[in-house]
Design a protein around this motif. Structure first.
Motif, mmCIF file in Angstrom:
data_model
loop_
_atom_site.group_PDB
_atom_site.id
_atom_site.type_symbol
_atom_site.label_atom_id
_atom_site.label_comp_id
_atom_site.label_asym_id
_atom_site.label_seq_id
_atom_site.Cartn_x
_atom_site.Cartn_y
_atom_site.Cartn_z
ATOM 1 N N TYR A 1 49.269 39.113 44.451
ATOM 2 C CA TYR A 1 47.810 39.096 44.282
ATOM 3 C C TYR A 1 47.277 37.756 44.799
ATOM 4 N N PRO A 2 47.259 37.574 46.113
ATOM 5 C CA PRO A 2 46.907 36.262 46.672
ATOM 6 C C PRO A 2 45.495 35.818 46.309
ATOM 7 N N LEU B 1 41.830 49.373 46.484
ATOM 8 C CA LEU B 1 43.240 49.714 46.717
ATOM 9 C C LEU B 1 43.357 50.323 48.102
ATOM 10 N N GLN B 2 44.140 49.691 48.979
ATOM 11 C CA GLN B 2 44.307 50.241 50.320
ATOM 12 C C GLN B 2 45.571 51.092 50.384
ATOM 13 N N SER C 1 44.902 51.744 57.249
ATOM 14 C CA SER C 1 44.722 51.529 55.813
ATOM 15 C C SER C 1 43.355 52.046 55.398
ATOM 16 N N VAL C 2 43.315 52.782 54.317
ATOM 17 C CA VAL C 2 42.046 53.338 53.852
ATOM 18 C C VAL C 2 41.885 53.031 52.374
ATOM 19 N N THR D 1 46.852 46.097 47.081
ATOM 20 C CA THR D 1 45.545 45.445 47.046
ATOM 21 C C THR D 1 45.111 45.054 48.448
ATOM 22 N N ILE D 2 43.808 45.115 48.646
ATOM 23 C CA ILE D 2 43.242 44.562 49.878
ATOM 24 C C ILE D 2 42.510 43.253 49.560
#
Length: 537
Positions: free
Chosen positions: A81-82, A297-298, A383-384, A468-469
């Motif tokens: 989780y950057p 969320l990707q 990625s969606v 995560t995006i």
């Protein structure tokens, strides 16, 4: 204990909001401003080269290194989780995409009772901070501190993907930032001539020559000090040495969706039960702190392709790497100048949605997970992400030690509607990949895999490929109701002299990438602070 003196404004966190606040508040020469950053300076080469995000995320030099709790919606997986731990915060390590979201997002905030936060109210702040490479009109600005440019590379296979979108009813557009982002286009980015343009460069460094602004790095806040119902200062360490700072005005938390609720709870603000479980005495009960966590969320769908150049081939040979490096060194163009995602698509998984409800980040590359090597076959990643997730998570401390990471539980895919959108997103991706413009590349689904067909199977597969995006928001929710953490002027309820101004105040996540909205919140918040000071509040 080192005494750092008394300041009109003490800002905790020199990230996307904090740097804006430091600049705007120090424009008034009769106030003094202290900006505290737990990380180090941004004099690290990979902060400035766009592809350097690969070497900044997960790197303790620039990233807090958080991880989520194991998430049932992700089939028990934990995620990196950057969060930026450096001058410039996440704007120094993020994907550089400039995206405001949709007008409907902000009009909904206003419908929640938050007057002054509708699209027409916030658009002037987006324009104020913007330095757009081409446009200066009712929607875009020039001369601001946020440089916005086109990307400096192109990929034929991404052009084909965009053509395929048009063939399935998603039009080609030129600008995602007019208030309705439905369509397909190339992302515009916060870069200047192929170099990352962070808030540190745009807002902070031009202001650092002012005598009324001081910036201290490696300054890690520990606890707010409250006297007679007012925040009087802050306990912290500077390079490991205990220190104290006082304020005769306000402390402003701009530590982000993780850091701001964490510091509030360490100070005894929050849900009494959460605080008791963590071994912290309650100083001010405010149960909503740390709740309402939202994130995009990707779902990283990957397709093998043929007869196309992708980064997989280019970067998997020494010759290719040398060519990429030489191009960037000479011209600041090519793959080293690229944002993590180049092509964007905003679409509807169901025609009943009034506006686009999913966003694609399309990349001419593929890998198993972040940090892994690229695959040895040509591929694209589409990625969606669900732009308006119904799932809600939380961030809470688990001990009184500020160096212990808080529990981050996003609760992804915990609602039926989110699982349905996930399944529909994968089906929409398959529809795009089957369009005529991509036929020449013979796309073959690699992830999640064609064997997943039912909605139930696709939702479970989404839990396996979702990640995560990097858009956590909402943990210090702004609201007109008494249960919210901050009011519409971003003041923490029930305590004087304390505001939260960062992505954590979003009542509902915006429909797109969150850095530009965070800058806007800080621009508007700075105006509110200055107005309140002039009014004697």
């Amino acid at each position: 204990m080192q005494d750092l003196g008394t300041w009109d404004y003490v800002i905790v966190g020199a990230g996307s909001a904090g740097c804006v606040l430091a600049n705007r508040l120090s424009e008034d020469p009769d106030v003094n401003v202290l900006l505290l950053e737990a990380g180090k300076n941004d004099n690290y080469i990979w902060v400035h080269i766009p592809v350097g995000y690969l070497y900044c995320m997960g790197n303790p030099r620039t990233d807090w290194g958080f991880h989520t709790a194991k998430d049932p919606g992700l089939n028990g997986r934990s995620l990196m989780y950057p969060r930026g731990k450096v001058i410039g915060g996440c704007s120094s390590i993020n994907g550089m995409i400039y995206m405001r979201g949709q007008a409907q997002d902000y009009d909904q905030w206003r419908q929640f009772g938050l007057s002054g936060w509708g699209w027409d109210d916030v658009l002037p702040y987006f324009r104020k901070s913007e330095d757009h490479y081409a446009l200066n009109d009712d929607l875009h600005g020039q001369g601001g501190a946020v440089r916005v440019e086109e990307q400096r590379l192109s990929w034929d296979v991404l052009d084909a993907f965009r053509d395929a979108c048009a063939e399935v009813g998603i039009p080609k557009i030129s600008d995602f930032n007019k208030g309705d982002n439905f369509g397909a286009s190339y992302f515009q980015v916060t870069q200047k001539s192929g170099i990352r343009w962070s808030v540190a460069k745009g807002f902070l460094k031009p202001a650092m020559s002012r005598p009324n602004l001081r910036v201290i790095t490696q300054a890690h806040a520990s606890r707010l000090v409250v006297e007679d119902g007012k925040v009087a200062g802050l306990e912290l360490t500077v390079k490991g040495t205990p220190a104290m700072v006082s304020t005769n005005g306000e402390v402003i938390l701009s530590a982000g969706a993780v850091g701001s609720p964490q510091l509030l709870e360490l100070s005894g603000f929050g849900n009494p039960q959460v605080l008791q479980d963590a071994g912290v005495e309650t100083a001010h009960a405010l149960p909503a702190i740390g709740e309402n966590l939202q994130d995009h969320l990707q779902l990283r769908t990957i397709y093998k392709i043929k007869d196309a150049v992708t980064l997989n081939q280019m970067a998997n040979s020494w010759f290719g790497k040398a060519k990429i490096g030489l191009e960037y060194m000479l011209k600041q163009t090519g793959p080293m100048s690229m944002a993590p995602s180049q092509l964007g698509v905003f679409a509807k998984t169901d025609p009943s949605f009034e506006t686009a409800n999913v966003e694609y980040h399309v990349q001419p590359l593929s890998l198993d997970k972040f940090g892994d090597p690229l695959h040895d076959f040509p591929a694209v990643t589409a990625s969606v992400c669900n732009l308006r997730p119904a799932s809600r998570g939380h961030i809470h401390i688990t001990s009184p030690d500020r160096d212990d990471q808080p529990e981050i539980q996003p609760n992804y895919l915990s609602t039926e509607i989110d699982r349905q959108v996930a399944a529909d997103s994968i089906k929409l991706t398959r529809k795009i990949m089957a369009a005529p413009s991509l036929a020449k590349h013979a796309p073959e689904e690699y992830l999640p895999g064609a064997r997943f067909e039912t909605d139930e199977d696709l939702a479970k597969a989404a839990g396996d490929i979702g990640t995560t995006i990097f858009h956590p928001v909402g943990t210090c929710r702004m609201g007109a109701d008494s249960a919210s953490v901050v009011d519409e002027r971003l003041r923490v309820r029930g305590i004087d002299g304390l505001r939260v101004i960062d992505a954590s105040v979003m009542p509902r996540i915006t429909s797109g990438n969150t850095n530009a909205p965070t800058i806007m919140i800080a621009e508007k918040g700075a105006d509110m602070i200055r107005e309140d000071r002039r009014a004697g509040h």
